[in-house]
Motif scaffolding. Structure first.
Motif, mmCIF file in Angstrom:
data_model
loop_
_atom_site.group_PDB
_atom_site.id
_atom_site.type_symbol
_atom_site.label_atom_id
_atom_site.label_comp_id
_atom_site.label_asym_id
_atom_site.label_seq_id
_atom_site.Cartn_x
_atom_site.Cartn_y
_atom_site.Cartn_z
ATOM 1 N N PHE A 1 16.652 -12.173 -17.180
ATOM 2 C CA PHE A 1 17.024 -12.315 -15.581
ATOM 3 C C PHE A 1 17.949 -11.000 -15.329
ATOM 4 O O PHE A 1 18.668 -10.530 -16.421
ATOM 5 C CB PHE A 1 17.734 -13.443 -15.168
ATOM 6 C CG PHE A 1 16.904 -14.861 -15.841
ATOM 7 C CD1 PHE A 1 17.588 -15.576 -16.796
ATOM 8 C CD2 PHE A 1 15.756 -14.881 -15.201
ATOM 9 C CE1 PHE A 1 16.609 -16.503 -17.075
ATOM 10 C CE2 PHE A 1 14.908 -16.169 -15.393
ATOM 11 C CZ PHE A 1 15.301 -16.720 -16.418
ATOM 12 N N PRO A 2 18.047 -10.417 -14.196
ATOM 13 C CA PRO A 2 18.891 -9.185 -13.847
ATOM 14 C C PRO A 2 20.347 -9.765 -14.191
ATOM 15 O O PRO A 2 20.728 -11.220 -13.761
ATOM 16 C CB PRO A 2 18.475 -9.148 -12.634
ATOM 17 C CG PRO A 2 17.981 -10.185 -11.810
ATOM 18 C CD PRO A 2 17.409 -10.897 -13.065
ATOM 19 N N ALA A 3 21.207 -9.003 -14.872
ATOM 20 C CA ALA A 3 22.748 -9.476 -14.613
ATOM 21 C C ALA A 3 23.180 -9.115 -13.383
ATOM 22 O O ALA A 3 22.861 -8.235 -12.616
ATOM 23 C CB ALA A 3 23.488 -8.292 -15.880
ATOM 24 N N ARG A 4 24.262 -9.941 -13.136
ATOM 25 C CA ARG A 4 24.904 -9.837 -11.872
ATOM 26 C C ARG A 4 26.286 -9.733 -11.918
ATOM 27 O O ARG A 4 27.031 -10.468 -12.970
ATOM 28 C CB ARG A 4 24.396 -10.846 -10.749
ATOM 29 C CG ARG A 4 24.930 -12.353 -11.099
ATOM 30 C CD ARG A 4 24.685 -13.282 -9.877
ATOM 31 N NE ARG A 4 25.269 -14.441 -10.431
ATOM 32 C CZ ARG A 4 26.281 -15.218 -9.770
ATOM 33 N NH1 ARG A 4 26.834 -14.379 -8.596
ATOM 34 N NH2 ARG A 4 26.520 -16.133 -10.166
ATOM 35 N N PRO B 1 21.808 -16.344 -4.148
ATOM 36 C CA PRO B 1 21.090 -16.989 -3.218
ATOM 37 C C PRO B 1 19.696 -16.311 -3.202
ATOM 38 O O PRO B 1 19.603 -14.944 -3.523
ATOM 39 C CB PRO B 1 21.911 -16.344 -1.998
ATOM 40 C CG PRO B 1 22.828 -15.185 -2.369
ATOM 41 C CD PRO B 1 23.141 -15.659 -3.928
ATOM 42 N N ASN B 2 18.681 -16.770 -2.806
ATOM 43 C CA ASN B 2 17.456 -16.270 -2.851
ATOM 44 C C ASN B 2 17.212 -15.520 -1.378
ATOM 45 O O ASN B 2 17.061 -16.604 -0.356
ATOM 46 C CB ASN B 2 16.346 -17.357 -3.281
ATOM 47 C CG ASN B 2 14.986 -17.197 -3.185
ATOM 48 O OD1 ASN B 2 14.632 -15.759 -2.957
ATOM 49 N ND2 ASN B 2 13.930 -17.726 -3.461
ATOM 50 N N GLY C 1 10.593 -8.447 -7.826
ATOM 51 C CA GLY C 1 11.460 -7.425 -8.331
ATOM 52 C C GLY C 1 12.610 -7.533 -8.791
ATOM 53 O O GLY C 1 13.411 -8.418 -8.013
ATOM 54 N N GLN C 2 13.161 -6.855 -9.685
ATOM 55 C CA GLN C 2 14.623 -7.185 -10.061
ATOM 56 C C GLN C 2 15.343 -6.708 -8.838
ATOM 57 O O GLN C 2 16.633 -7.006 -8.693
ATOM 58 C CB GLN C 2 15.457 -6.600 -11.467
ATOM 59 C CG GLN C 2 14.707 -7.418 -12.691
ATOM 60 C CD GLN C 2 15.074 -6.838 -14.111
ATOM 61 O OE1 GLN C 2 14.939 -5.580 -14.268
ATOM 62 N NE2 GLN C 2 15.385 -7.660 -14.763
ATOM 63 N N GLN D 1 15.088 -15.659 -9.373
ATOM 64 C CA GLN D 1 15.787 -14.666 -10.092
ATOM 65 C C GLN D 1 15.420 -13.355 -9.632
ATOM 66 O O GLN D 1 15.932 -12.300 -10.147
ATOM 67 C CB GLN D 1 15.864 -14.763 -11.616
ATOM 68 C CG GLN D 1 16.263 -16.009 -12.220
ATOM 69 C CD GLN D 1 17.954 -16.382 -11.876
ATOM 70 O OE1 GLN D 1 18.662 -15.427 -11.858
ATOM 71 N NE2 GLN D 1 18.331 -17.634 -11.515
ATOM 72 N N TYR D 2 14.355 -13.427 -8.965
ATOM 73 C CA TYR D 2 13.800 -12.120 -8.361
ATOM 74 C C TYR D 2 13.642 -11.963 -6.859
ATOM 75 O O TYR D 2 13.758 -12.882 -6.313
ATOM 76 C CB TYR D 2 12.341 -11.629 -9.005
ATOM 77 C CG TYR D 2 12.171 -11.707 -10.380
ATOM 78 C CD1 TYR D 2 11.960 -10.292 -10.880
ATOM 79 C CD2 TYR D 2 12.004 -13.037 -11.300
ATOM 80 C CE1 TYR D 2 11.872 -10.254 -12.396
ATOM 81 C CE2 TYR D 2 12.152 -12.376 -12.550
ATOM 82 C CZ TYR D 2 11.850 -11.356 -13.095
ATOM 83 O OH TYR D 2 11.821 -11.209 -14.526
#
Length: 165
Positions: free
Chosen positions: A30-33, A51-52, A70-71, A136-137
Protein backbone atom coordinates in the motif's frame (compact mmCIF):
# COMPACT_ATOMS: atom_id res chain seq x y z
CA UNK A 1 0.49 -10.74 7.43
CA UNK A 2 0.55 -6.92 7.38
CA UNK A 3 3.11 -4.93 9.37
CA UNK A 4 2.86 -1.19 10.02
CA UNK A 5 5.93 0.83 10.90
CA UNK A 6 5.88 4.42 12.12
CA UNK A 7 8.84 6.64 11.47
CA UNK A 8 8.78 9.80 13.56
CA UNK A 9 10.16 12.94 11.96
CA UNK A 10 11.40 16.21 13.47
CA UNK A 11 8.01 17.72 14.23
CA UNK A 12 4.90 15.95 15.43
CA UNK A 13 4.58 14.03 12.17
CA UNK A 14 5.09 10.40 11.37
CA UNK A 15 5.32 8.42 8.17
CA UNK A 16 3.41 5.16 8.13
CA UNK A 17 4.84 2.37 6.02
CA UNK A 18 2.67 -0.68 5.47
CA UNK A 19 4.31 -3.85 4.23
CA UNK A 20 2.61 -7.04 3.16
CA UNK A 21 4.26 -10.40 3.58
CA UNK A 22 3.03 -13.44 1.76
CA UNK A 23 4.70 -16.80 1.08
CA UNK A 24 7.71 -16.22 -1.13
CA UNK A 25 6.82 -12.59 -1.62
CA UNK A 26 7.88 -9.39 0.13
CA UNK A 27 6.55 -6.17 -1.28
CA UNK A 28 5.20 -2.78 -0.40
CA UNK A 29 1.49 -3.39 -0.72
CA UNK A 30 0.00 0.00 0.00
CA UNK A 31 1.22 3.50 -0.59
CA UNK A 32 2.91 5.07 2.39
CA UNK A 33 1.18 8.21 3.55
CA UNK A 34 2.17 11.16 5.66
CA UNK A 35 0.51 11.00 9.05
CA UNK A 36 -0.53 14.33 10.51
CA UNK A 37 -0.30 14.97 14.24
CA UNK A 38 -4.12 14.89 14.35
CA UNK A 39 -3.90 11.18 13.36
CA UNK A 40 -1.76 10.41 16.41
CA UNK A 41 -3.53 10.21 19.75
CA UNK A 42 -1.45 9.59 22.89
CA UNK A 43 1.49 8.43 20.76
CA UNK A 44 -0.55 5.76 18.94
CA UNK A 45 -1.47 5.95 15.26
CA UNK A 46 -5.21 6.07 14.71
CA UNK A 47 -6.43 3.11 12.63
CA UNK A 48 -8.51 5.19 10.22
CA UNK A 49 -7.93 4.56 6.52
CA UNK A 50 -7.29 7.51 4.22
CA UNK A 51 -10.49 8.79 2.62
CA UNK A 52 -11.46 7.09 -0.60
CA UNK A 53 -11.92 9.66 -3.37
CA UNK A 54 -13.89 7.11 -5.42
CA UNK A 55 -17.64 6.79 -5.54
CA UNK A 56 -18.76 4.53 -2.71
CA UNK A 57 -18.70 0.95 -3.96
CA UNK A 58 -17.79 -0.55 -0.57
CA UNK A 59 -21.26 -1.90 0.10
CA UNK A 60 -21.95 -3.37 -3.34
CA UNK A 61 -18.55 -4.13 -4.88
CA UNK A 62 -17.55 -3.30 -8.42
CA UNK A 63 -20.01 -3.56 -11.27
CA UNK A 64 -18.98 -5.49 -14.37
CA UNK A 65 -16.57 -3.40 -16.43
CA UNK A 66 -12.98 -2.32 -16.95
CA UNK A 67 -11.18 -0.32 -14.25
CA UNK A 68 -7.86 1.41 -13.67
CA UNK A 69 -6.53 2.14 -10.17
CA UNK A 70 -3.25 3.75 -9.13
CA UNK A 71 -1.14 4.69 -6.15
CA UNK A 72 -1.37 8.15 -7.71
CA UNK A 73 -4.60 9.78 -8.84
CA UNK A 74 -2.83 10.69 -12.11
CA UNK A 75 -2.14 8.05 -14.77
CA UNK A 76 1.32 7.03 -15.98
CA UNK A 77 3.45 8.49 -13.17
CA UNK A 78 6.90 6.93 -12.90
CA UNK A 79 7.53 4.82 -9.75
CA UNK A 80 3.78 4.54 -9.02
CA UNK A 81 1.97 1.21 -9.07
CA UNK A 82 -1.20 0.77 -11.15
CA UNK A 83 -3.64 -2.04 -11.68
CA UNK A 84 -5.89 -2.43 -14.69
CA UNK A 85 -8.64 -5.01 -14.44
CA UNK A 86 -11.83 -6.36 -15.92
CA UNK A 87 -14.62 -7.43 -13.59
CA UNK A 88 -17.35 -9.90 -14.60
CA UNK A 89 -19.77 -11.36 -12.06
CA UNK A 90 -17.29 -10.93 -9.19
CA UNK A 91 -14.51 -12.59 -11.21
CA UNK A 92 -11.51 -10.48 -12.15
CA UNK A 93 -8.52 -10.58 -14.48
CA UNK A 94 -5.92 -7.87 -14.92
CA UNK A 95 -2.37 -6.70 -14.26
CA UNK A 96 -0.20 -4.78 -11.83
CA UNK A 97 2.34 -2.54 -13.51
CA UNK A 98 4.75 0.34 -13.14
CA UNK A 99 4.83 2.71 -16.14
CA UNK A 100 7.63 1.89 -18.58
CA UNK A 101 8.37 -1.36 -16.75
CA UNK A 102 7.22 -4.97 -16.55
CA UNK A 103 3.72 -6.05 -15.62
CA UNK A 104 2.33 -9.01 -13.72
CA UNK A 105 -0.98 -10.60 -14.66
CA UNK A 106 -3.47 -11.65 -12.03
CA UNK A 107 -6.84 -13.36 -11.82
CA UNK A 108 -9.26 -14.09 -9.01
CA UNK A 109 -12.43 -12.91 -7.34
CA UNK A 110 -13.83 -9.76 -5.78
CA UNK A 111 -15.45 -9.42 -2.38
CA UNK A 112 -16.70 -5.83 -2.10
CA UNK A 113 -13.52 -3.70 -2.30
CA UNK A 114 -11.19 -6.64 -1.61
CA UNK A 115 -9.63 -8.52 -4.53
CA UNK A 116 -8.49 -12.08 -3.79
CA UNK A 117 -5.96 -12.78 -6.50
CA UNK A 118 -3.45 -15.18 -7.93
CA UNK A 119 -0.52 -13.16 -9.29
CA UNK A 120 1.51 -14.73 -12.09
CA UNK A 121 5.21 -13.90 -12.26
CA UNK A 122 6.02 -12.66 -15.77
CA UNK A 123 9.48 -14.20 -15.74
CA UNK A 124 9.09 -17.71 -14.35
CA UNK A 125 5.32 -18.26 -14.43
CA UNK A 126 5.13 -18.97 -10.70
CA UNK A 127 1.86 -18.11 -8.98
CA UNK A 128 1.32 -16.46 -5.59
CA UNK A 129 -1.85 -15.63 -3.67
CA UNK A 130 -2.35 -11.93 -3.00
CA UNK A 131 -5.11 -9.71 -1.61
CA UNK A 132 -5.69 -6.09 -2.60
CA UNK A 133 -7.82 -3.52 -0.82
CA UNK A 134 -9.00 -1.18 -3.59
CA UNK A 135 -9.63 1.56 -1.03
CA UNK A 136 -5.85 1.96 -0.87
CA UNK A 137 -5.77 3.03 -4.55
CA UNK A 138 -7.21 5.96 -6.50
CA UNK A 139 -9.68 5.18 -9.29
CA UNK A 140 -8.62 6.63 -12.65
CA UNK A 141 -11.34 7.18 -15.22
CA UNK A 142 -9.29 7.18 -18.43
CA UNK A 143 -7.53 4.08 -19.75
CA UNK A 144 -4.64 4.47 -22.16
CA UNK A 145 -4.00 2.29 -25.20
CA UNK A 146 -1.19 0.68 -23.19
CA UNK A 147 -3.58 -0.12 -20.32
CA UNK A 148 -5.90 -1.84 -22.79
CA UNK A 149 -2.96 -3.69 -24.40
CA UNK A 150 -1.73 -5.02 -21.05
CA UNK A 151 -5.26 -6.04 -20.03
CA UNK A 152 -5.75 -7.79 -23.38
CA UNK A 153 -2.57 -9.84 -22.91
CA UNK A 154 -3.61 -10.94 -19.41
CA UNK A 155 -7.18 -11.74 -20.47
CA UNK A 156 -5.93 -13.89 -23.33
CA UNK A 157 -3.42 -15.69 -21.10
CA UNK A 158 -5.80 -16.38 -18.20
CA UNK A 159 -9.32 -16.50 -19.63
CA UNK A 160 -9.54 -20.22 -18.97
CA UNK A 161 -8.73 -19.77 -15.25
CA UNK A 162 -11.30 -16.98 -14.91
CA UNK A 163 -14.18 -16.98 -17.36
CA UNK A 164 -14.34 -20.67 -18.28
CA UNK A 165 -14.49 -22.13 -14.76
Amino acid sequence: MVLTYLILTGSLEAIAIVLALSPGNFSIAFPARLVEDSDIKSGVLSSQSPPNPAPDTASTGLADGIYLYGQSSKPDEIKQEYLVLEMRQSKVVGAFYLPRSAFYCFYGTSDRTQLNLTVVDSYDGSRSPYSVNLQQYYPISTLSDNDRRILGICKAAHKQQVWEK
